[in-house]
Design a protein around this motif. Structure first.
Motif, mmCIF file in Angstrom:
data_model
loop_
_atom_site.group_PDB
_atom_site.id
_atom_site.type_symbol
_atom_site.label_atom_id
_atom_site.label_comp_id
_atom_site.label_asym_id
_atom_site.label_seq_id
_atom_site.Cartn_x
_atom_site.Cartn_y
_atom_site.Cartn_z
ATOM 1 N N TRP A 173 0.824 -1.211 0.000
ATOM 2 C CA TRP A 173 0.000 0.000 0.000
ATOM 3 C C TRP A 173 0.858 1.259 0.000
ATOM 4 O O TRP A 173 0.511 2.245 -0.651
ATOM 5 N N ARG A 174 1.965 1.226 0.731
ATOM 6 C CA ARG A 174 2.837 2.402 0.765
ATOM 7 C C ARG A 174 3.279 2.780 -0.651
ATOM 8 O O ARG A 174 3.181 3.938 -1.053
ATOM 9 N N ASP A 175 3.755 1.816 -1.404
ATOM 10 C CA ASP A 175 4.202 2.105 -2.766
ATOM 11 C C ASP A 175 3.023 2.405 -3.695
ATOM 12 O O ASP A 175 3.118 3.261 -4.582
ATOM 13 N N GLU A 176 1.913 1.700 -3.508
ATOM 14 C CA GLU A 176 0.743 1.930 -4.347
ATOM 15 C C GLU A 176 0.202 3.348 -4.166
ATOM 16 O O GLU A 176 -0.112 4.037 -5.138
ATOM 17 N N TYR A 177 0.120 3.810 -2.925
ATOM 18 C CA TYR A 177 -0.431 5.140 -2.677
ATOM 19 C C TYR A 177 0.526 6.230 -3.169
ATOM 20 O O TYR A 177 0.096 7.274 -3.653
ATOM 21 N N ALA A 185 -0.517 9.106 -5.998
ATOM 22 C CA ALA A 185 -0.219 10.538 -5.907
ATOM 23 C C ALA A 185 0.625 10.990 -7.084
ATOM 24 O O ALA A 185 0.433 12.094 -7.608
ATOM 25 N N ARG A 186 1.546 10.151 -7.495
ATOM 26 C CA ARG A 186 2.413 10.521 -8.606
ATOM 27 C C ARG A 186 1.613 10.671 -9.898
ATOM 28 O O ARG A 186 1.830 11.586 -10.692
ATOM 29 N N ASP A 237 -9.795 2.973 -0.717
ATOM 30 C CA ASP A 237 -8.457 3.535 -0.543
ATOM 31 C C ASP A 237 -7.956 4.056 -1.883
ATOM 32 O O ASP A 237 -8.749 4.499 -2.702
ATOM 33 N N VAL A 238 -6.670 4.027 -2.143
ATOM 34 C CA VAL A 238 -6.017 4.520 -3.366
ATOM 35 C C VAL A 238 -6.506 5.913 -3.763
ATOM 36 O O VAL A 238 -6.593 6.255 -4.933
ATOM 37 N N GLY A 239 -6.826 6.744 -2.757
ATOM 38 C CA GLY A 239 -7.353 8.072 -3.040
ATOM 39 C C GLY A 239 -8.832 8.071 -3.354
ATOM 40 O O GLY A 239 -9.409 9.113 -3.678
ATOM 41 N N GLY A 240 -9.467 6.921 -3.266
ATOM 42 C CA GLY A 240 -10.877 6.803 -3.594
ATOM 43 C C GLY A 240 -11.779 7.617 -2.702
ATOM 44 O O GLY A 240 -12.814 8.122 -3.163
ATOM 45 N N TYR A 281 -3.920 5.392 4.452
ATOM 46 C CA TYR A 281 -2.891 4.434 4.849
ATOM 47 C C TYR A 281 -3.082 4.014 6.306
ATOM 48 O O TYR A 281 -2.957 2.835 6.640
ATOM 49 N N ARG A 282 -3.414 4.961 7.169
ATOM 50 C CA ARG A 282 -3.698 4.610 8.568
ATOM 51 C C ARG A 282 -4.871 3.638 8.648
ATOM 52 O O ARG A 282 -4.824 2.631 9.363
ATOM 53 N N VAL A 283 -5.926 3.948 7.902
ATOM 54 C CA VAL A 283 -7.123 3.113 7.925
ATOM 55 C C VAL A 283 -6.824 1.718 7.382
ATOM 56 O O VAL A 283 -7.226 0.707 7.969
#
Length: 376
Positions: free
Chosen positions: A104-108, A112-113, A163-166, A306-308
């Motif tokens: 998730w860290r890399d995915e998020y 953003a990128r 997640d993923v900015g959703g 990410y916290r969630v």
């Protein structure tokens, strides 16, 4: 597409690894092409795929020959059905969740990128686009849907949270449409994706090959103008009345009460859908959306997500939901707690607890590092 050359970052060749075969990279004229290539898995994302996409974006960002990036999915069924949730399930059930948190860290970071990518990023959202598939497409600058598009954030049905900015994407949708989609996990077609701000242009599926080919030697705006057509009607537009009135409530319990009290049969059916989803995930999702509206930037929202997500790894409903819906497919999850009334405010707040040194940190200026930076 025929006759294109594999080139650019780590071009796939005859001896390509499994990772490289899962993400095909090539250039066609002025375009860098990313193809998710796991059609039997509906092009579900895993960690290695995320990192490979990020490396490609890094190389093409600094390559003057590449003016546009296009992402598509192999096969006829969809762009991407989301992250490889079976891997997350096994990690949460059998290990300590470290692998999922790293994914998730890399995915998020990648999400953003994509949102701030300095070159046109064209996402072809044909077929199924769910969960992580939304993250690698709906943050792009040019988002294409077709008559085959089915877009969804279905996480509450597996005991998880969008997640993923959703949560930011859905919080920005008109009225309470985003709340409806987030809590129910309902999938929408092209017209509703445009209405909700998840897509920009409608193209017939039969035009996609010509459109992508045109991008090789035409500016994006010209290619879009040549192929775009009027979108189908937005089905949710006719339901805005009861959706806005019911989902404006301050709690999931009140949303359900209002839905059941509405004369429209579709509202009552929606209440039944909600009552079948994870009570904890529903309450955390509603809180996430409300907070996302106040947080503003995508980076801050991703930090919250990410916290969630990390908190969900140690909660029972994620493992149980994936078991019931995807692994055993009995469609009878045993949620814990089992009812909305049993989920306390403290239960919800636990999902938003700061992570200290493990924070994602995008809103603290780390957003320029790229997805691969975390592992040095």
């Amino acid at each position: 597409m025929s006759g294109s050359q594999a080139s650019g970052p780590e071009a796939s060749g005859p001896q390509a690894s499994g990772v490289e075969e899962s993400v095909l990279l090539r250039t066609e004229g002025r375009v860098g092409r990313i193809t998710l290539n796991r059609p039997r898995a509906l092009n579900a994302l895993n960690h290695a795929m995320v990192r490979r996409i990020d490396r490609a974006l890094t190389a093409w960002e600094h390559d003057p020959a590449v003016e546009t990036v296009v992402i598509t999915g192999a096969g006829e069924r969809g762009l991407c059905a989301g992250g490889d949730i079976r891997v997350v399930h096994d990690d949460a059930r059998d290990a300590d969740g470290t692998a999922s948190a790293a994914f998730w860290r890399d995915e998020y970071h990648l999400n953003a990128r994509i949102a701030r990518y300095p070159k046109p990023y064209v996402a072809v959202m044909d077929g199924i686009v769910m969960g992580g598939g939304v993250g690698i497409s709906a943050h792009g600058g040019v988002r294409i849907v077709t008559e085959r598009s089915r877009v969804a954030m279905p996480e509450t049905g597996i005991g998880f949270v969008p997640d993923v900015g959703g949560t930011r994407l859905l919080a920005l949708a008109p009225g309470e449409l985003g709340t409806h989609l987030a809590l129910t996990g309902a999938s929408i077609g092209a017209g509703d994706a445009l209405l909700c701000g998840l897509a920009d242009h409608f193209l017939p599926a039969s035009s996609l090959q010509g459109f992508v080919s045109d991008l090789a030697d035409r500016p994006v705006a010209e290619a879009v103008a040549a192929h775009a057509r009027p979108a189908p009607p937005a089905e949710l537009a006719e339901r805005r009345g009861w959706i806005d009135a019911c989902y404006d409530a301050g709690s999931v319990e009140e949303i359900v009460r209002r839905l059941l009290a509405t004369d429209d049969p579709a509202a009552k059916e929606t209440a039944e859908i909600l009552l079948g989803n994870s009570p904890t995930a529903l309450k955390v999702t509603l809180a996430s959306l409300r907070r996302a509206r106040r947080l503003g930037s995508l980076e801050r929202v991703l930090d919250q997500e990410y916290r969630v997500s990390c908190a969900a790894l140690s909660a029972p409903d994620l493992v149980e939901g994936v078991r019931a819906q995807i692994i055993d497919k009995d469609r009878r999850p045993r949620w814990f707690p089992a009812t909305l009334a049993e989920v306390t405010d403290a239960d919800v707040e636990r999902f938003f607890t700061p992570l200290g040194e493990r924070e994602l940190g995008l809103s603290e200026g780390e957003s320029g590092t790229g997805a691969g930076a975390e592992e040095g």
